[in-house]
Scaffold this active site. Structure first.
Site, short mmCIF file in Angstrom:
data_model
loop_
_atom_site.label_atom_id
_atom_site.label_comp_id
_atom_site.label_asym_id
_atom_site.label_seq_id
_atom_site.Cartn_x
_atom_site.Cartn_y
_atom_site.Cartn_z
NE ARG A 1 -3.46 -2.30 2.87
CZ ARG A 1 -3.13 -3.43 3.50
NH1 ARG A 1 -1.91 -3.57 4.02
NH2 ARG A 1 -4.01 -4.41 3.61
CE LYS B 1 -6.15 -0.96 5.03
NZ LYS B 1 -7.47 -1.29 4.45
CG HIS C 1 -5.02 0.54 -3.97
ND1 HIS C 1 -4.37 0.60 -2.76
CD2 HIS C 1 -5.95 -0.45 -3.83
CE1 HIS C 1 -4.89 -0.30 -1.92
NE2 HIS C 1 -5.84 -0.94 -2.56
NE ARG D 1 -3.24 -3.62 -1.39
CZ ARG D 1 -2.62 -4.37 -0.47
NH1 ARG D 1 -1.29 -4.47 -0.50
NH2 ARG D 1 -3.29 -5.03 0.46
CG HIS E 1 -5.95 -8.63 1.43
ND1 HIS E 1 -6.12 -9.03 0.11
CD2 HIS E 1 -5.92 -7.27 1.40
CE1 HIS E 1 -6.20 -7.96 -0.65
NE2 HIS E 1 -6.07 -6.89 0.09
CE1 TYR F 1 -6.37 -6.59 -6.69
CE2 TYR F 1 -6.51 -7.63 -4.54
CZ TYR F 1 -6.34 -6.51 -5.31
OH TYR F 1 -6.15 -5.29 -4.71
#
Length: 300
Positions: free
Chosen positions: A149, A173, A246, A249, A272, A281
């Site tokens: 990210r 995150k 992004h 990504r 994730h 994806y």
């Protein structure tokens, strides 16, 4: 509404300190909650405690009438649900009226990604004889090589990179850490930048920093700065595409899956928490579908 704004500031502090959310994510929360505060003013609701489920339904109706997308509405409701969950925890309210509201089903959009020839156009426009060109090349090579990210990219420090095994320690995150590998192209671009361009940029800094990517004044590059740089690179490459951090990504994940990588591994690389986030994806490019068809169908 003074108390309301004070409470929002408490929530923002919680997101920053306890949840360790990025500036961008926090800005989204502030925007979503601020929109509800405007609704409260119009409806003359003075206190957060006074908000009822009927008010939530009325707010939802307004959002639909303004033709907002299901995805946008779902995000706003999720932000407000989290906000009220925090208020409950802090005993500022006695119930969460958003807990009862059903979220609209998000539209499943296929993420925009780049084809190899489009990527190549971005990789050849940077002047590698300049500090800025070396930095930009290292940055886009790394974004594509790792799928990280933009906030993660801006937080990389020199000590996080291990060139002996070509891995970087990434803080994602919620401050969750993971190691991501990078390849030969990214390694060469990073080494060139660190040994030359970065030193030139660092010499302009008022305060030394070990952040990997520096701006023209020697300070840490911000996510906004990265987006501005990418816009400039895309313009110079004469691509009629919208490319954000992004996009790299999305491209990273799409290319890996198209070449046979398993979903769980891609999930780990992307950082994730849930496999469902990675499953978006699993679309494949038209070229790849054509290739599979021609090589697999008996009468192709």
């Amino acid at each position: 509404m003074e108390n309301v704004n004070f409470t929002l500031n408490l929530f923002i502090e919680y997101l920053q300190i306890e949840k360790n959310y990025s500036e961008y994510t926090i800005a989204c929360y502030k925007h979503d909650i601020g929109e509800f505060f405007e609704f409260m003013e119009r409806e003359q609701i003075k206190q957060l405690q006074q908000v009822s489920y009927s008010d939530v339904r009325l707010f939802l109706t307004e959002l639909h009438q303004r033709k907002q997308s299901s995805r946008s509405i779902a995000r706003k409701m999720s932000s407000l649900r989290s906000f009220y969950k925090f208020l409950l925890r802090e005993k500022i309210v006695s119930e969460n009226p958003f807990a009862l509201a059903s979220l609209p089903k998000k539209e499943q959009k296929i993420p925009h990604f780049l084809y190899p020839d489009e990527l190549e156009q971005l990789f050849v426009v940077n002047d590698l004889n300049t500090a800025i060109g070396q930095r930009n090349q290292a940055m886009i090579e790394l974004l594509y090589a790792t799928g990280i990210r933009v906030s993660e990219c801006c937080n990389i420090r020199l000590s996080h990179i291990d060139f002996s095994v070509c891995t970087i320690l990434i803080s994602g995150k919620g401050n969750k850490q993971r190691y991501v590998p990078f390849g030969t192209y990214a390694k060469e671009a990073l080494e060139r930048y660190i040994q030359d361009g970065r030193q030139q940029l660092a010499s302009k800094a008022k305060t030394p920093t070990d952040v990997l990517f520096l701006n023209a004044r020697g300070g840490a590059l911000t996510p906004r700065g990265v987006r501005h740089i990418l816009n400039d690179i895309v313009e110079r490459a004469a691509l009629s595409l919208k490319v954000s951090p992004h996009t790299f990504r999305h491209t990273f994940a799409t290319h890996l899956l198209n070449e046979g990588a398993d979903l769980r591994s891609v999930q780990e690389l992307l950082g994730h928490a849930h496999l469902s986030s990675t499953q978006v994806y699993t679309h494949v490019t038209k070229d790849h579908l054509r290739y599979v068809y021609l090589h697999s169908h008996p009468r192709a």
